[in-house]
Design a protein around this motif. Structure first.
Motif, PDB file in Angstrom:
ATOM      1  N   GLU A   1       0.825  -1.212   0.000  1.00  0.00           N
ATOM      2  CA  GLU A   1       0.000   0.000   0.000  1.00  0.00           C
ATOM      3  C   GLU A   1       0.863   1.268   0.000  1.00  0.00           C
ATOM      4  OE1 GLU A   1      -2.976   0.491  -0.590  1.00  0.00           O
ATOM      5  OE2 GLU A   1      -3.513   2.432   0.258  1.00  0.00           O
ATOM      6  N   VAL A   2       2.012   1.206   0.665  1.00  0.00           N
ATOM      7  CA  VAL A   2       2.903   2.375   0.695  1.00  0.00           C
ATOM      8  C   VAL A   2       3.414   2.685  -0.724  1.00  0.00           C
ATOM      9  CG1 VAL A   2       5.001   3.373   1.682  1.00  0.00           C
ATOM     10  CG2 VAL A   2       3.573   1.878   3.081  1.00  0.00           C
ATOM     11  N   PHE A   3       3.763   1.645  -1.479  1.00  0.00           N
ATOM     12  CA  PHE A   3       4.152   1.844  -2.882  1.00  0.00           C
ATOM     13  C   PHE A   3       2.981   2.415  -3.673  1.00  0.00           C
ATOM     14  CE2 PHE A   3       7.460  -1.112  -1.652  1.00  0.00           C
ATOM     15  CZ  PHE A   3       8.532  -0.824  -2.480  1.00  0.00           C
ATOM     16  N   ARG A   4       1.776   1.868  -3.381  1.00  0.00           N
ATOM     17  CA  ARG A   4       0.607   2.235  -4.191  1.00  0.00           C
ATOM     18  C   ARG A   4       0.200   3.692  -3.996  1.00  0.00           C
ATOM     19  NH1 ARG A   4      -4.301   3.424  -4.411  1.00  0.00           N
ATOM     20  NH2 ARG A   4      -4.487   3.535  -2.151  1.00  0.00           N
ATOM     21  N   ILE A   5       0.198   4.168  -2.759  1.00  0.00           N
ATOM     22  CA  ILE A   5      -0.335   5.516  -2.549  1.00  0.00           C
ATOM     23  C   ILE A   5       0.555   6.590  -3.176  1.00  0.00           C
ATOM     24  CG2 ILE A   5      -1.756   5.026  -0.531  1.00  0.00           C
ATOM     25  CD1 ILE A   5       0.311   6.182   1.247  1.00  0.00           C
ATOM     26  N   LEU A   6       1.819   6.254  -3.429  1.00  0.00           N
ATOM     27  CA  LEU A   6       2.678   7.218  -4.130  1.00  0.00           C
ATOM     28  C   LEU A   6       2.685   6.992  -5.639  1.00  0.00           C
ATOM     29  CD1 LEU A   6       5.859   7.552  -1.897  1.00  0.00           C
ATOM     30  CD2 LEU A   6       4.110   9.270  -2.332  1.00  0.00           C
ATOM     31  N   GLY A   7       2.066   5.891  -6.079  1.00  0.00           N
ATOM     32  CA  GLY A   7       2.100   5.571  -7.513  1.00  0.00           C
ATOM     33  C   GLY A   7       3.376   4.865  -7.929  1.00  0.00           C
ATOM     34  N   LEU A   8       4.190   4.458  -6.954  1.00  0.00           N
ATOM     35  CA  LEU A   8       5.450   3.784  -7.290  1.00  0.00           C
ATOM     36  C   LEU A   8       5.216   2.381  -7.842  1.00  0.00           C
ATOM     37  CD1 LEU A   8       7.911   4.768  -4.426  1.00  0.00           C
ATOM     38  CD2 LEU A   8       8.215   5.147  -6.867  1.00  0.00           C
ATOM     39  N   ASP A   9       4.028   1.819  -7.591  1.00  0.00           N
ATOM     40  CA  ASP A   9       3.734   0.484  -8.151  1.00  0.00           C
ATOM     41  C   ASP A   9       3.595   0.544  -9.672  1.00  0.00           C
ATOM     42  OD1 ASP A   9       1.458   2.027  -7.809  1.00  0.00           O
ATOM     43  OD2 ASP A   9       0.144   0.305  -7.513  1.00  0.00           O
ATOM     44  N   ASN A  10       3.507   1.772 -10.232  1.00  0.00           N
ATOM     45  CA  ASN A  10       3.500   1.911 -11.689  1.00  0.00           C
ATOM     46  C   ASN A  10       4.908   2.023 -12.264  1.00  0.00           C
ATOM     47  OD1 ASN A  10       0.665   1.959 -11.947  1.00  0.00           O
ATOM     48  ND2 ASN A  10       0.648   4.085 -11.249  1.00  0.00           N
ATOM     49  N   LEU A  11       5.858   2.324 -11.422  1.00  0.00           N
ATOM     50  CA  LEU A  11       7.231   2.535 -11.886  1.00  0.00           C
ATOM     51  C   LEU A  11       8.134   1.352 -11.559  1.00  0.00           C
ATOM     52  CD1 LEU A  11       7.767   6.238 -10.710  1.00  0.00           C
ATOM     53  CD2 LEU A  11       7.160   5.439 -12.996  1.00  0.00           C
ATOM     54  N   ILE A  12       7.815   0.664 -10.467  1.00  0.00           N
ATOM     55  CA  ILE A  12       8.634  -0.456 -10.010  1.00  0.00           C
ATOM     56  C   ILE A  12       7.844  -1.734 -10.226  1.00  0.00           C
ATOM     57  CG2 ILE A  12       9.692  -1.516  -7.958  1.00  0.00           C
ATOM     58  CD1 ILE A  12      10.101   1.360  -6.873  1.00  0.00           C
ATOM     59  N   LYS A  13       8.496  -2.769 -10.745  1.00  0.00           N
ATOM     60  CA  LYS A  13       7.802  -4.035 -11.016  1.00  0.00           C
ATOM     61  C   LYS A  13       7.564  -4.782  -9.700  1.00  0.00           C
ATOM     62  CE  LYS A  13       8.442  -3.663 -15.575  1.00  0.00           C
ATOM     63  NZ  LYS A  13       7.382  -3.494 -16.573  1.00  0.00           N
ATOM     64  N   ILE A  14       6.286  -5.052  -9.416  1.00  0.00           N
ATOM     65  CA  ILE A  14       5.913  -5.754  -8.186  1.00  0.00           C
ATOM     66  C   ILE A  14       4.983  -6.901  -8.553  1.00  0.00           C
ATOM     67  CG2 ILE A  14       4.701  -5.547  -5.967  1.00  0.00           C
ATOM     68  CD1 ILE A  14       5.451  -2.556  -5.970  1.00  0.00           C
ATOM     69  N   VAL A  15       5.332  -8.116  -8.125  1.00  0.00           N
ATOM     70  CA  VAL A  15       4.476  -9.277  -8.390  1.00  0.00           C
ATOM     71  C   VAL A  15       4.282 -10.069  -7.106  1.00  0.00           C
ATOM     72  CG1 VAL A  15       5.157  -9.442 -10.831  1.00  0.00           C
ATOM     73  CG2 VAL A  15       6.432 -10.718  -9.094  1.00  0.00           C
ATOM     74  N   GLY A  16       3.423 -11.103  -7.194  1.00  0.00           N
ATOM     75  CA  GLY A  16       3.063 -11.836  -5.989  1.00  0.00           C
ATOM     76  C   GLY A  16       4.101 -12.846  -5.534  1.00  0.00           C
ATOM     77  N   THR A  17       4.589 -13.665  -6.470  1.00  0.00           N
ATOM     78  CA  THR A  17       5.427 -14.789  -6.061  1.00  0.00           C
ATOM     79  C   THR A  17       6.792 -14.773  -6.747  1.00  0.00           C
ATOM     80  OG1 THR A  17       4.711 -16.202  -7.879  1.00  0.00           O
ATOM     81  CG2 THR A  17       3.345 -16.217  -5.870  1.00  0.00           C
ATOM     82  N   LYS A  18       7.671 -15.602  -6.253  1.00  0.00           N
ATOM     83  CA  LYS A  18       9.005 -15.696  -6.847  1.00  0.00           C
ATOM     84  C   LYS A  18       8.916 -16.240  -8.278  1.00  0.00           C
ATOM     85  CE  LYS A  18      13.705 -17.132  -5.925  1.00  0.00           C
ATOM     86  NZ  LYS A  18      14.644 -17.641  -4.933  1.00  0.00           N
ATOM     87  N   GLU A  19       8.008 -17.172  -8.480  1.00  0.00           N
ATOM     88  CA  GLU A  19       7.834 -17.720  -9.837  1.00  0.00           C
ATOM     89  C   GLU A  19       7.428 -16.619 -10.805  1.00  0.00           C
ATOM     90  OE1 GLU A  19       8.810 -20.732 -10.829  1.00  0.00           O
ATOM     91  OE2 GLU A  19       9.526 -20.777  -8.759  1.00  0.00           O
ATOM     92  N   ASP A  20       6.485 -15.779 -10.361  1.00  0.00           N
ATOM     93  CA  ASP A  20       6.064 -14.646 -11.204  1.00  0.00           C
ATOM     94  C   ASP A  20       7.241 -13.710 -11.477  1.00  0.00           C
ATOM     95  OD1 ASP A  20       3.498 -15.632 -11.123  1.00  0.00           O
ATOM     96  OD2 ASP A  20       2.825 -14.272  -9.527  1.00  0.00           O
ATOM     97  N   ALA A  21       8.039 -13.492 -10.444  1.00  0.00           N
ATOM     98  CA  ALA A  21       9.179 -12.576 -10.582  1.00  0.00           C
ATOM     99  C   ALA A  21      10.199 -13.133 -11.572  1.00  0.00           C
ATOM    100  CB  ALA A  21       9.830 -12.355  -9.216  1.00  0.00           C
TER     101      ALA A  21
END
Lengths: 139, 115
Positions: free
Chosen positions: B86-106
């Motif tokens: 949520e901290v990434f999201r409220i600044l909009g950083l989740d649009n700039l930094i790649k964030i996924v759920g699991t290691k396999e996804d990563a």
């Protein structure tokens, strides 16, 4: 109700600041997600004061007050260091900070998004941040 | 706060354990600098044990974005708890930094042709 905390300007003291705010909010029945964010807001202001206003001088003091008035929380953070140039940071945007590759500057953006009202006042010898939030009780 | 490094095939994983604040962010910064200096091009950041992040931690990730883009260094964060995310999201950083759920996804994401 007012809760008081005093700390000194060393970043290693930030954990104690977070623990104080978290415990104060838990005691007053605040919901978990709000606690995390308000702890973060106080951490951000204190980090800036410790590093930028007081140059990590651990003889310099910061005073913190949590004041609960009905469903409102006012957080007052006072220090005695160099004044912050609020006007230099008021127009910061995420894009500008990325462009300038700055590690700093995000904190105030976060605080403004978390709290309902953010005020900064400075007068001879001390600086004061006031953060205000209307609280949501658990449940 | 501790950062642990592990190497697998063509990627390296940095595991963050603890609270990332103005006091501890230097440890993460040095860890990322270290893997970059070793010419790693695929960096996974495991956030499962990351219990707290302030802007000092966000700023470390953000400060690498342009250089990583220019040099085709790929960084993906995974296993974030909801509050940290949520901290990434409220600044909009989740649009700039790649964030996924699991290691396999990563792992899948860092190996995509178009990142």
């Amino acid at each position: 109700m007012k809760l008081y905390f005093k700390t000194y300007c060393n970043t290693h003291n930030l954990k104690q600041v977070r623990d104080f705010v978290r415990e104060g909010l838990v005691q007053n029945g605040i919901a978990d997600p709000d606690i995390y964010m308000m702890v973060l807001a106080v951490d951000e202001i204190c980090s800036n004061l410790i590093i930028h206003s007081n140059n990590c001088d651990d003889e310099k003091q910061i005073d913190l007050v949590l004041q609960f008035i009905g469903d409102k929380l006012n957080i007052t953070i006072r220090d005695y260091g160099i004044s912050f140039k609020y006007e230099d940071h008021i127009d910061n945007t995420l894009e500008k900070l990325v462009e300038e590759k700055r590690k700093g500057g995000l904190g105030l953006l976060l605080v403004k998004k978390i709290m309902d009202e953010v005020r900064y006042e400075t007068s001879s010898g001390h600086n004061c941040w006031v953060l205000c939030k209307t609280l949501k009780p658990v449940g | 706060m501790e950062v642990y490094q592990s190497k697998e095939n063509d990627f390296v994983t940095l595991t963050i354990d603890g609270e990332l604040d103005a006091s501890s962010c230097i440890v993460l910064d040095e860890s990322i600098q270290q893997v970059v200096s070793e010419n790693e091009k695929r960096i996974l950041i495991d956030c499962k044990q990351l219990s707290y992040i302030s802007s000092a931690g966000l700023g470390v990730f953000m400060s690498y974005l342009q250089d990583f883009s220019k040099n085709d260094i790929r960084m993906v964060l995974f296993n974030l708890n909801p509050q940290v995310k949520e901290v990434f999201r409220i600044l909009g950083l989740d649009n700039l930094i790649k964030i996924v759920g699991t290691k396999e996804d990563a792992k899948a994401l860092v190996n995509e042709v178009v990142f």
